[in-house]
Enzyme design. Structure first.
Site, mmCIF file in Angstrom:
data_model
loop_
_atom_site.group_PDB
_atom_site.id
_atom_site.type_symbol
_atom_site.label_atom_id
_atom_site.label_comp_id
_atom_site.label_asym_id
_atom_site.label_seq_id
_atom_site.Cartn_x
_atom_site.Cartn_y
_atom_site.Cartn_z
ATOM 1 N N ASN A 164 44.090 37.891 37.875
ATOM 2 C CA ASN A 164 44.821 38.816 38.748
ATOM 3 C C ASN A 164 44.059 40.084 39.086
ATOM 4 O O ASN A 164 44.395 40.788 40.034
ATOM 5 C CB ASN A 164 46.157 39.196 38.100
ATOM 6 C CG ASN A 164 45.980 39.768 36.701
ATOM 7 O OD1 ASN A 164 45.656 39.016 35.773
ATOM 8 N ND2 ASN A 164 46.186 41.071 36.531
ATOM 9 N N GLY A 190 40.024 42.511 38.326
ATOM 10 C CA GLY A 190 38.712 42.644 37.708
ATOM 11 C C GLY A 190 37.818 41.440 37.899
ATOM 12 O O GLY A 190 37.751 40.838 38.972
ATOM 13 N N SER A 229 30.293 38.208 25.713
ATOM 14 C CA SER A 229 29.602 39.499 25.680
ATOM 15 C C SER A 229 28.374 39.436 24.784
ATOM 16 O O SER A 229 28.373 38.742 23.757
ATOM 17 C CB SER A 229 30.534 40.594 25.176
ATOM 18 O OG SER A 229 29.838 41.816 25.014
ATOM 19 N N TYR A 262 36.463 43.694 19.588
ATOM 20 C CA TYR A 262 35.929 42.983 20.760
ATOM 21 C C TYR A 262 34.659 42.227 20.379
ATOM 22 O O TYR A 262 34.488 41.058 20.738
ATOM 23 C CB TYR A 262 35.661 43.987 21.869
ATOM 24 C CG TYR A 262 35.273 43.362 23.188
ATOM 25 C CD1 TYR A 262 36.236 42.797 24.023
ATOM 26 C CD2 TYR A 262 33.953 43.332 23.604
ATOM 27 C CE1 TYR A 262 35.899 42.221 25.233
ATOM 28 C CE2 TYR A 262 33.596 42.760 24.817
ATOM 29 C CZ TYR A 262 34.562 42.210 25.623
ATOM 30 O OH TYR A 262 34.211 41.633 26.823
ATOM 31 N N LYS A 270 34.205 38.144 20.442
ATOM 32 C CA LYS A 270 33.227 37.504 21.321
ATOM 33 C C LYS A 270 32.148 36.772 20.522
ATOM 34 O O LYS A 270 31.594 35.773 20.985
ATOM 35 C CB LYS A 270 32.597 38.536 22.252
ATOM 36 C CG LYS A 270 33.589 39.111 23.260
ATOM 37 C CD LYS A 270 34.280 38.030 24.091
ATOM 38 C CE LYS A 270 35.137 38.620 25.210
ATOM 39 N NZ LYS A 270 35.814 37.586 26.029
ATOM 40 N N THR A 280 35.927 47.948 35.342
ATOM 41 C CA THR A 280 37.251 47.330 35.406
ATOM 42 C C THR A 280 38.213 48.104 34.511
ATOM 43 O O THR A 280 37.822 49.034 33.807
ATOM 44 C CB THR A 280 37.212 45.860 34.934
ATOM 45 O OG1 THR A 280 36.827 45.842 33.547
ATOM 46 C CG2 THR A 280 36.226 45.028 35.750
#
Length: 315
Positions: free
Chosen positions: A47, A49, A174, A234, A238, A273
């Protein structure tokens, strides 16, 4: 007098339509173009970015894109923008945290499209920018970025269509999750070696690593536990995605010709983003590029790799 919300929305749509027109000028020769309008690509978190731009670029290349979003209203709006630009995009609600939502989506996809050819796992979250952390945030990031990705792969593999060129899975990941990167690598050398040995890599090892991390967050001991000190949740989520990508590439390599599934992951970079608080230095269109490139590679005998800027980088 300032512009109202409707005027601003119209301006954004017009800008995106112009960008779509530009993307349509990107050439693909006939012998490279293995896809058609019947090729189905599913994009999670499409939806806004990077996910929105991946959806847009794939649709601009002539594929049928299923844009998914946890929030139905914003997802429908995003799909509408692309549809008004003449692109073949459909929307369906999908929450990768909810097993029932995944099942409902899988049933709908099978009934309406017979399956899919490309899966782009883009849905993801991040909360910690510096060294701050919390149990709630850690659980949410890991659940969304790693377990959500894993659940989608498990649900979509049975629906991936047989083809001569192979189906494709692209995981947005990432470089912060690299095992031996200069930044944010694990301090535990033994664990790094275990996760880096693709021949003995297992889902149990990856899940246990995640479980140990979350336990130390709950205990308040994660900072001394050898985990990354910044972008902690994060980075760990990742790292798990990267490891799982390699594991699945090994497992899926045993599939017979005509039923091959190639899986890779990539780092979009520090993209401007909502996830980065719009502090990134790369536009979403550029951040989406390598993901689209991986999805559409004409000769896709590439699997289990990590890419950035269309180049392979080490795990």
């Amino acid at each position: 007098m300032g512009k109202n919300a409707n005027d601003k929305a119209k301006e954004r749509r017009e800008q995106r339509r112009q960008e779509i027109s530009l993307l349509r000028t990107i050439p693909y020769s006939d012998h490279q173009r293995w896809w058609s309008a019947k090729t189905i690509a599913v994009v999670t978190g499409g939806n806004r970015g990077i996910g929105f731009d991946i959806s847009r670029q794939l649709a601009a290349h002539g594929l049928t894109v299923i844009l998914t979003s946890r929030d139905s209203n914003v997802g429908l709006e995003a799909a509408k923008v692309l549809q008004e630009g003449g692109l073949n995009v459909a929307f369906h609600q999908l929450d990768v945290l909810d097993p029932l939502s995944i099942k409902n989506f899988a049933d709908w996809l099978h009934q309406n499209y017979g399956g899919l050819d490309i899966l782009v796992n883009n849905a993801g979250v991040n909360f910690n920018i510096g060294s701050e952390n919390s149990v709630e945030q850690a659980r949410m990031v890991v659940a969304t970025n790693y377990f959500g990705t894993k659940k989608m792969i498990e649900a979509m593999i049975p629906l991936m269509k047989p083809s001569a060129v192979g189906a494709r899975i692209v995981n947005v990941s990432s470089r912060l999750g690299r095992l031996n990167g200069r930044r944010n690598r694990l301090a535990d050398v033994t664990l790094r070696e275990q996760l880096g040995d693709v021949d003995s890599l297992s889902e149990e090892l990856i899940d246990r690593t995640i479980s140990n991390f979350l336990q130390q967050v709950e205990e308040g001991s994660w900072e001394s536990g050898g985990w990354p000190q910044t972008f902690t949740d994060y980075s760990i989520s990742k790292l798990a995605v990267n490891a799982y990508t390699r594991l699945m590439a090994r497992i899926l390599s045993n599939r017979p010709e005509g039923q091959k599934i190639y899986i890779n992951c990539y780092c979009p970079g520090w993209v401007k983003t909502a996830m980065t608080g719009y502090a990134g230095n790369i536009p979403a269109e550029e951040g989406a590029d390598t993901g689209v490139w991986l999805a559409l590679l004409p000769d896709q005998a590439i699997t289990g790799k990590l890419f950035a800027e269309r180049r392979e980088v080490s795990f």
